[in-house]
Design an enzyme around this catalytic site. Structure first.
Site, PDB file in Angstrom:
ATOM      1  N   GLU A 107       0.820  -1.207   0.000  1.00 49.90           N
ATOM      2  CA  GLU A 107       0.000   0.000   0.000  1.00 49.90           C
ATOM      3  C   GLU A 107       0.858   1.263   0.000  1.00 49.90           C
ATOM      4  O   GLU A 107       0.481   2.272  -0.603  1.00 49.90           O
ATOM      5  CB  GLU A 107      -0.948  -0.040   1.192  1.00 49.90           C
ATOM      6  N   GLU A 127      -3.752  -9.482   3.698  1.00 51.10           N
ATOM      7  CA  GLU A 127      -4.464  -9.199   4.948  1.00 51.10           C
ATOM      8  C   GLU A 127      -5.624 -10.150   5.212  1.00 51.10           C
ATOM      9  O   GLU A 127      -5.888 -10.521   6.362  1.00 51.10           O
ATOM     10  CB  GLU A 127      -4.969  -7.750   4.939  1.00 51.10           C
TER      11      GLU A 127
END
Length: 253
Positions: A107, A127
Site C-alpha cells: 500500500e 491481509e
C-alpha cells in the site's frame, strides 16, 4: 539508529525505511519519522521529487504485527499508515522496490506516483489471510490501475503477484535488475528533477485528480494549480533559457 533515513540532494529526496531486522515493517515510530521527513521534503523549494525505498533487500513487509498485538496502530490521524497513505505528498514520489512489498508495504508502494521494481520483487495484499483488510489504500488504488477482475483476485485471495506481472499491467513503470531498483529510480528522479519544480508539482496534482472530473470540470479545477505556474518566475526563466539556448536555473518561485 534512525528507523527512516532521509537524504536530500540535486532536487531529489530519498527516504529509506531502515528496520532490516524486521523486514522494514512499519510501527508507530516509523510512521512518525517518515511523516516528518516528508514534511521537510514538501517544505523545501529545492526538492522536486522523492523516492521511497527500504534497506536489506526488502521494500516493506507491512505493519509490524508484534507492535499491533501490543495495541499499537502505525497510522497517524489524517495521514494514514506510515504517515503517508492517506495524505501523499503534493510532489511526485517514486517507490523503489526490492524483495517484498507486502500488505501495508504494498500500500505504501501504491501511494507512490511511479514504481520502479527489481525483476524478482513481489507485491501482495495478504491481509484477508490474517483476518484483516487492506485498509491503507490498497483496496481503493489497486482497481484504478489493474483490470477489475485481477485486482479483485489479488485482494480476496491474498496471493502475491510478481513485478513482471505488475509491469505488464502498467502498475510498475520500470523494471530493474535485482539490487538496482534504487539506481534506476534515481535515474528516473534525476530526469524529473531537471524540470521546473513548480510545474512538476502542479502537473502531479492535476494528473492525480483527473479521473475524478469531467473535462469541463477538470479545466476549471486545474486553474488552481496551473495559473500560479504560468505567473511564476520559473516560467519566465524557462522561456529565457529556451531563447538563449542554455539550461534553465530554477528557483521554485
Amino acid at each position: 539508529m534512525s528507523v527512516v533515513l532521509a537524504e536530500f540532494a540535486d532536487g531529489v529526496a530519498v527516504f529509506t525505511l531502515n528496520r532490516p531486522e524486521a523486514r522494514n515493517a512499519v510501527d508507530l515510530e516509523v510512521s512518525k519519522a517518515l511523516a516528518a521527513a516528508v514534511d521537510e521534503f514538501e517544505a523545501r523549494p529545492d526538492l522536486t521529487i522523492g523516492i521511497l525505498t527500504g534497506t536489506g533487500g526488502t521494500f516493506c513487509a507491512g505493519m509490524d504485527l508484534k507492535a499491533f498485538a501490543r495495541g499499537e496502530r502505525p497510522s497517524l490521524p489524517g495521514r494514514g499508515f506510515g504517515g503517508l497513505t492517506q495524505a501523499p505528498p503534493t510532489k511526485p514520489l517514486i517507490a523503489a522496490v526490492e524483495g517484498w512489498a507486502l500488505a501495508g508495504g504494498c500500500e505504501l508502494a501504491l501511494t507512490a506516483d511511479l514504481i520502479v521494481a527489481a525483476r524478482d520483487a513481489k507485491f501482495g495484499l495478504p491481509e484477508v489471510g490474517r483476518g484483516l483488510a487492506a485498509a491503507a489504500g490498497g483496496l481503493l488504488r489497486l482497481p484504478k490501475i489493474l483490470p477489475y477482475q485481477l485486482a479483485m483476485e489479488i485482494a480476496i485471495t491474498g496471493d502475491p503477484f510478481t513485478a513482471e506481472d505488475a509491469h505488464r499491467y502498467g502498475l510498475v513503470n520500470r523494471l530493474a535488475e535485482p539490487g538496482h531498483a534504487l539506481d534506476v529510480a534515481k535515474e528516473l528522479a534525476a530526469r524529473v528533477a531537471r524540470n521546473g519544480p513548480l510545474a512538476v508539482r502542479a502537473t502531479k496534482q492535476v494528473v492525480s485528480m483527473a479521473a475524478n472530473y469531467t473535462d469541463a470540470d477538470g479545466f476549471e479545477t486545474q486553474r488552481e494549480f496551473v495559473d500560479p505556474v504560468f505567473a511564476s518566475a520559473d516560467a519566465q526563466e524557462g522561456a529565457r533559457a529556451f531563447a538563449e539556448k542554455r539550461a534553465p536555473v530554477w528557483t521554485g518561485a
